[in-house]
Motif scaffolding. Structure first.
Motif, mmCIF file in Angstrom:
data_model
loop_
_atom_site.group_PDB
_atom_site.id
_atom_site.type_symbol
_atom_site.label_atom_id
_atom_site.label_comp_id
_atom_site.label_asym_id
_atom_site.label_seq_id
_atom_site.Cartn_x
_atom_site.Cartn_y
_atom_site.Cartn_z
ATOM 1 N N VAL A 161 0.711 -1.158 0.090
ATOM 2 C CA VAL A 161 -0.084 -0.067 -0.109
ATOM 3 C C VAL A 161 0.775 1.401 0.148
ATOM 4 C CG1 VAL A 161 -1.974 1.029 1.237
ATOM 5 C CG2 VAL A 161 -1.863 -1.162 1.172
ATOM 6 N N GLN A 162 2.081 1.181 0.786
ATOM 7 C CA GLN A 162 2.620 2.419 0.993
ATOM 8 C C GLN A 162 3.520 2.661 -0.243
ATOM 9 O OE1 GLN A 162 2.805 0.448 3.425
ATOM 10 N NE2 GLN A 162 1.947 1.327 5.162
ATOM 11 N N THR A 163 4.074 1.708 -0.963
ATOM 12 C CA THR A 163 4.710 1.942 -2.271
ATOM 13 C C THR A 163 3.770 2.380 -3.210
ATOM 14 O OG1 THR A 163 5.881 0.079 -1.428
ATOM 15 C CG2 THR A 163 6.482 0.649 -3.721
ATOM 16 N N ARG A 164 2.658 1.782 -3.263
ATOM 17 C CA ARG A 164 1.637 2.034 -4.139
ATOM 18 C C ARG A 164 1.254 3.479 -4.241
ATOM 19 N NH1 ARG A 164 -3.132 -2.190 -5.494
ATOM 20 N NH2 ARG A 164 -4.080 -0.923 -7.119
ATOM 21 N N ALA A 165 1.221 4.090 -3.028
ATOM 22 C CA ALA A 165 0.661 5.607 -2.968
ATOM 23 C C ALA A 165 1.916 6.396 -3.563
ATOM 24 C CB ALA A 165 0.559 5.983 -1.484
ATOM 25 N N LYS A 166 3.090 5.869 -3.217
ATOM 26 C CA LYS A 166 4.215 6.649 -3.789
ATOM 27 C C LYS A 166 4.186 6.399 -5.188
ATOM 28 C CE LYS A 166 7.382 8.285 -0.879
ATOM 29 N NZ LYS A 166 7.347 7.755 0.435
ATOM 30 N N MET A 167 4.042 5.404 -5.700
ATOM 31 C CA MET A 167 4.035 5.263 -7.179
ATOM 32 C C MET A 167 3.179 6.070 -7.834
ATOM 33 S SD MET A 167 6.776 3.273 -7.794
ATOM 34 C CE MET A 167 6.305 2.604 -9.698
ATOM 35 N N GLN A 168 2.125 6.343 -7.315
ATOM 36 C CA GLN A 168 0.767 7.123 -7.734
ATOM 37 C C GLN A 168 1.285 8.467 -8.059
ATOM 38 O OE1 GLN A 168 -2.489 6.270 -5.508
ATOM 39 N NE2 GLN A 168 -2.727 4.320 -6.328
ATOM 40 N N ASP A 169 2.060 9.175 -6.968
ATOM 41 C CA ASP A 169 2.705 10.507 -7.204
ATOM 42 C C ASP A 169 3.538 10.515 -8.224
ATOM 43 O OD1 ASP A 169 1.230 10.991 -4.954
ATOM 44 O OD2 ASP A 169 2.847 11.012 -3.543
ATOM 45 N N PHE A 170 4.574 9.597 -8.107
ATOM 46 C CA PHE A 170 5.754 9.246 -9.200
ATOM 47 C C PHE A 170 5.011 9.180 -10.725
ATOM 48 C CE2 PHE A 170 7.244 6.030 -11.905
ATOM 49 C CZ PHE A 170 8.585 6.504 -12.354
ATOM 50 N N LEU A 171 3.834 8.533 -10.692
ATOM 51 C CA LEU A 171 3.216 8.485 -12.155
ATOM 52 C C LEU A 171 2.679 9.792 -12.778
ATOM 53 C CD1 LEU A 171 2.494 6.612 -14.316
ATOM 54 C CD2 LEU A 171 0.322 6.113 -12.962
ATOM 55 N N LEU A 172 2.276 10.674 -11.795
ATOM 56 C CA LEU A 172 1.452 11.819 -11.959
ATOM 57 C C LEU A 172 2.859 12.837 -12.472
ATOM 58 C CD1 LEU A 172 -1.293 12.260 -9.389
ATOM 59 C CD2 LEU A 172 -1.565 11.981 -11.667
ATOM 60 N N GLN A 173 3.674 12.648 -11.805
ATOM 61 C CA GLN A 173 4.879 13.570 -12.021
ATOM 62 C C GLN A 173 5.518 13.166 -13.429
ATOM 63 O OE1 GLN A 173 8.312 12.955 -9.579
ATOM 64 N NE2 GLN A 173 9.400 13.467 -11.254
ATOM 65 N N ILE A 174 5.542 11.764 -13.657
ATOM 66 C CA ILE A 174 6.124 11.702 -15.137
ATOM 67 C C ILE A 174 5.307 11.916 -16.048
ATOM 68 C CG2 ILE A 174 7.924 9.892 -14.360
ATOM 69 C CD1 ILE A 174 6.074 7.888 -15.630
ATOM 70 N N TRP A 175 3.981 11.709 -15.895
ATOM 71 C CA TRP A 175 2.870 12.146 -16.961
ATOM 72 C C TRP A 175 3.109 13.502 -17.023
ATOM 73 C CZ3 TRP A 175 -2.322 14.439 -15.232
ATOM 74 C CH2 TRP A 175 -2.952 14.748 -16.166
ATOM 75 N N ARG A 176 3.252 14.429 -16.172
ATOM 76 C CA ARG A 176 3.173 15.909 -16.443
ATOM 77 C C ARG A 176 4.546 16.130 -17.249
ATOM 78 N NH1 ARG A 176 1.967 16.570 -10.911
ATOM 79 N NH2 ARG A 176 -0.290 16.685 -10.849
ATOM 80 N N ASP A 177 5.672 15.484 -16.708
ATOM 81 C CA ASP A 177 6.860 15.892 -17.656
ATOM 82 C C ASP A 177 6.802 15.403 -19.133
ATOM 83 O OD1 ASP A 177 7.709 16.468 -15.096
ATOM 84 O OD2 ASP A 177 9.419 15.003 -15.245
ATOM 85 N N SER A 178 6.254 14.098 -19.283
ATOM 86 C CA SER A 178 6.445 13.568 -20.513
ATOM 87 C C SER A 178 5.065 14.131 -21.550
ATOM 88 C CB SER A 178 6.194 12.055 -20.619
ATOM 89 O OG SER A 178 4.941 11.915 -20.208
ATOM 90 N N ARG A 179 4.122 14.630 -20.814
ATOM 91 C CA ARG A 179 2.868 14.934 -21.736
ATOM 92 C C ARG A 179 2.280 13.878 -22.623
ATOM 93 N NH1 ARG A 179 1.042 17.873 -18.698
ATOM 94 N NH2 ARG A 179 -0.758 17.944 -20.310
ATOM 95 N N ALA A 180 2.787 12.735 -22.488
ATOM 96 C CA ALA A 180 2.018 11.496 -23.070
ATOM 97 C C ALA A 180 0.543 11.403 -22.496
ATOM 98 C CB ALA A 180 2.770 10.168 -22.856
ATOM 99 N N SER A 181 -0.309 10.718 -23.414
ATOM 100 C CA SER A 181 -1.559 10.191 -22.838
ATOM 101 C C SER A 181 -1.151 8.907 -22.138
ATOM 102 C CB SER A 181 -2.531 9.833 -23.963
ATOM 103 O OG SER A 181 -2.377 11.047 -25.081
ATOM 104 N N ILE A 182 -1.950 8.581 -20.888
ATOM 105 C CA ILE A 182 -1.724 7.682 -20.012
ATOM 106 C C ILE A 182 -3.015 6.669 -20.210
ATOM 107 C CG2 ILE A 182 -1.254 6.746 -17.805
ATOM 108 C CD1 ILE A 182 1.057 8.425 -17.561
ATOM 109 N N ILE A 183 -2.907 5.532 -20.486
ATOM 110 C CA ILE A 183 -4.180 4.637 -20.288
ATOM 111 C C ILE A 183 -3.713 3.649 -19.080
ATOM 112 C CG2 ILE A 183 -5.761 3.181 -21.388
ATOM 113 C CD1 ILE A 183 -4.885 4.266 -24.033
ATOM 114 N N LEU A 184 -4.519 3.569 -18.047
ATOM 115 C CA LEU A 184 -4.066 2.813 -16.904
ATOM 116 C C LEU A 184 -5.292 1.680 -16.490
ATOM 117 C CD1 LEU A 184 -1.928 3.563 -14.116
ATOM 118 C CD2 LEU A 184 -4.153 2.821 -13.342
ATOM 119 N N VAL A 185 -4.924 0.657 -16.499
ATOM 120 C CA VAL A 185 -6.050 -0.373 -16.066
ATOM 121 C C VAL A 185 -5.611 -0.660 -14.489
ATOM 122 C CG1 VAL A 185 -6.697 -2.835 -15.982
ATOM 123 C CG2 VAL A 185 -6.197 -1.532 -18.102
ATOM 124 N N THR A 186 -6.579 -0.476 -13.812
ATOM 125 C CA THR A 186 -6.836 -0.829 -12.443
ATOM 126 C C THR A 186 -8.136 -1.443 -11.815
ATOM 127 O OG1 THR A 186 -6.295 -0.016 -10.150
ATOM 128 C CG2 THR A 186 -7.560 1.370 -11.516
#
Ligand SMILES: Nc1ncnc2c1ncn2[C@@H]1O[C@H](COP(=O)(O)OP(=O)(O)OP(=O)(O)O)[C@@H](O)[C@H]1O
Ligand SMILES: [Mg+2]
Lengths: 262, 299
Positions: free
Chosen positions: A170-195
């Motif tokens: 759970v903890q790693t997961r929360a961190k990874m979500q922040d991380f993902l938002l950050q690389i999303w903003r950096d890369s300006r790519a579209s993201i399609i995520l299944v969860t």
């Protein structure tokens, strides 16, 4: 309005395996994904979410309809459409650096240039001092970040992720979500995520596509109208969560009912 | 007072117990392994010597180690310095012993290397080309279970007396095993590895060389190692019958001349060589195929 990054038009998928009954995984699916948009796919197990990602990636053919990327039908895989799996799937025989540089090597980039690009990306994802480590020396979260780095090295326009954090705590997961938002903003790519996680969907998405039970169709597309970072205590957050829980519960019930009929 | 010194002592003593003095943990493990090796072989020799001492074995038939190791220069007379066929006992000496060992080892490794490369090649071809699989697979399945020794007459008919039949027998020992396991290994490569390669734009050829081959090599190498002892067995038989030089020829001559000391001396050499080559392959595996942890690669 700009052309959608990915345009899914009336797409169906039937899996035909020899000796087994054909499975209609997806039926009549239509979604447009805008450039730079963050779309989350949410739905009961077996409704064809992974199948859809494989078709967008070009790893599998559509059975009906068409999927277009930048206005052109998808016929083969392309580095412009990266895909990340639940397991990081790094090559255990390569160092982290060489894993990230793998795609560049395939595209015949110069060795020094490869090293440069890969190092830079690994630094950006916080793995700057793991360059020469082997994948099995990294934790699950780090491995998943390295897998992101490997995809980002190709500068994808669309980044697809199939339950990328499901195997993490759970903890790693929360961190990874922040991380993902950050690389999303950096890369300006579209993201399609299944969860499968409703909270993950609400925290991350611009829009959530809720699927029906198999054959997967669009049940509802819900824009998440909240500024990020999204606070789980926000009343709007609660409202979304209740809404998704209800939608999914109905579909899961239906899936079970159908299994019993068979 | 005593209670005070007792509370003060353990923290100082504890680290010493943990590190075990100057030696690192790894060095101590190695030393222990070596120690047990000596104990094991020593015990074996000791029982044998005891049986001889109490006259329970006939020293002419089962000479204990101190007897067959006693007259080494005499024993070495039976080894030939050159690799001449059917040439018995010229010169001798340590160089002759090493030459003989070297030739036998060369035959083993040449056979292993050829068998491995050809096996992976054919195994992969069978996996990818359906037509080839249809045509060849039944024959391969028919030939695979035939003992390499049964190939010996064929090898001699085809290649004549010399190095080639021995190499060929070793080749056969690994070849079919590798052919059959290559296909199985390729089909068990995680599908996501191949997906990643395809997304990155790898051609089929690139995918094979850069993804599939590295993914299957460790377990194929394991198959090779498991067949190493088999290779040592057949090379001796081939040398005894179809080559006329090497350790196998010495053993066969020793049997014909009823020289038990020479038999056991040669057996000792073969055992040591088998052990050393296995150790060598293990090192190769550790250095070149490092992505499989030793725990997964077996003992
Ligand atoms: N490669 C395949 N070959 C045959 N059938 C497949 C294949 N992949 C998926 N299917 C079938 O298609 C249907 C949808 O599978 P898919 O994996 O796309 O669902 P999913 O929504 O990703 O499920 P989950 O949430 O459990 O991951 C399932 O019934 C599955 O058995
Ligand atoms: Mg799935």
């Amino acid at each position: 309005m700009a052309r959608p990054a990915v345009s899914i038009r009336n797409v169906g998928k039937t899996w035909e395996v020899e000796g087994r009954r054909p499975v209609r995984a997806i039926d009549g699916l239509t979604i447009d994904i805008e450039p730079g948009e963050f779309v989350v796919l949410l739905g009961p197990s077996g409704c064809g979410k992974s199948s859809l990602l494989y078709m967008i990636a070009g790893l599998e053919d559509v059975s009906d309809g068409v999927i277009e990327c930048d206005g052109l039908p998808i016929t083969a895989p392309s580095a412009e459409r990266g895909l990340i799996f639940q397991e990081a799937s790094l090559f255990p025989w390569l160092t982290i650096l060489d894993n990230v540089a793998f795609g560049l090597a395939i595209q015949a980039e110069q060795p020094e240039r490869r090293r440069e690009i890969a190092t830079e990306i690994l630094r950006r994802v916080g793995l700057g001092d793991m360059l020469d480590k082997k994948p099995d020396e990294l934790s699950g979260g780090m491995r998943q970040r390295a897998a992101c780095a490997r995809a980002l090295a190709m500068k994808p326009k669309v980044l697809m992720m199939d339950e990328p954090f499901a195997a993490l705590d759970v903890q790693t997961r929360a961190k990874m979500q922040d991380f993902l938002l950050q690389i999303w903003r950096d890369s300006r790519a579209s993201i399609i995520l299944v969860t499968h996680s409703i909270d993950e969907a609400i925290s991350l998405a611009d829009r959530v596509v809720v699927f029906t039970a198999r054959p997967g169709q669009v049940k509802e597309i819900v824009p998440i109208d909240m500024p990020r970072p999204r606070n789980p205590r926000d009343p709007r957050y609660h409202a979304y969560r209740d809404h998704f829980t209800e939608l999914l519960a109905a579909e899961v019930d239906r899936a079970f009912a159908e299994q019993e009929v068979r | 007072m005593p209670s005070k010194s007792m509370t003060a002592e353990p923290p100082a003593a504890a680290p010493v117990i943990h590190t075990g003095g100057i030696l690192t943990k790894k060095a101590r493990e190695r030393l222990a392994k070596l120690g047990w090796g000596i104990v094991s072989i020593g015990l074996f020799a000791l029982i044998w010597e005891a049986l001889w001492y109490f006259e329970m074995v006939n020293p002419l038939l089962l000479p204990p180690p101190h007897l067959f190791l006693q007259d080494i220069p005499g024993t070495l007379k039976f080894f030939d310095r050159s690799n001449r066929i059917g040439h018995i006992a010229s010169g001798g000496g340590v160089i002759a012993l090493l030459t003989t060992m070297g030739w036998t080892t060369f035959r083993v490794f040449t056979g292993l290397a050829l068998g491995f490369i050809c096996g992976v090649g054919l195994g992969a071809a069978l996996y990818y080309f359906r037509m080839l699989r249809n045509v060849l697979m039944p024959t391969i399945l028919l030939l695979a279970p035939i003992s390499p020794v049964a190939w010996l007459p064929v090898a001699i008919f085809v290649f004549g007396i010399g190095d080639v039949p021995a190499i060929f027998l070793v080749f056969i020992t690994v070849f079919f095993a590798i052919v059959l396991s290559t296909g199985a290994q390729i089909s068990s490569v995680p599908i996501n590895y191949i997906h990643v390669a395809r997304i990155m734009g790898a051609t089929q050829r690139q995918t094979f060389w850069r993804v599939i081959l590295p993914a299957i090599l460790p377990s194929l190498f394991m198959t090779l190692r498991l067949n190493l002892f088999g290779a040592w067995m057949v090379v001796l038989i081939a040398e005894a019958v179809g080559v006329g030089t090497g350790l196998g020829q010495i053993t066969s001559m020793a049997r014909a001349t009823f020289n038990a000391k020479l038999v056991f001396f040669t057996m000792g050499i073969v055992g040591a060589l088998g052990f050393l080559t296995d150790w060598g392959l293990r090192q190769v595996q550790r250095k070149m195929l490092w992505w499989v942890a030793p725990a997964k690669g077996g003992f």
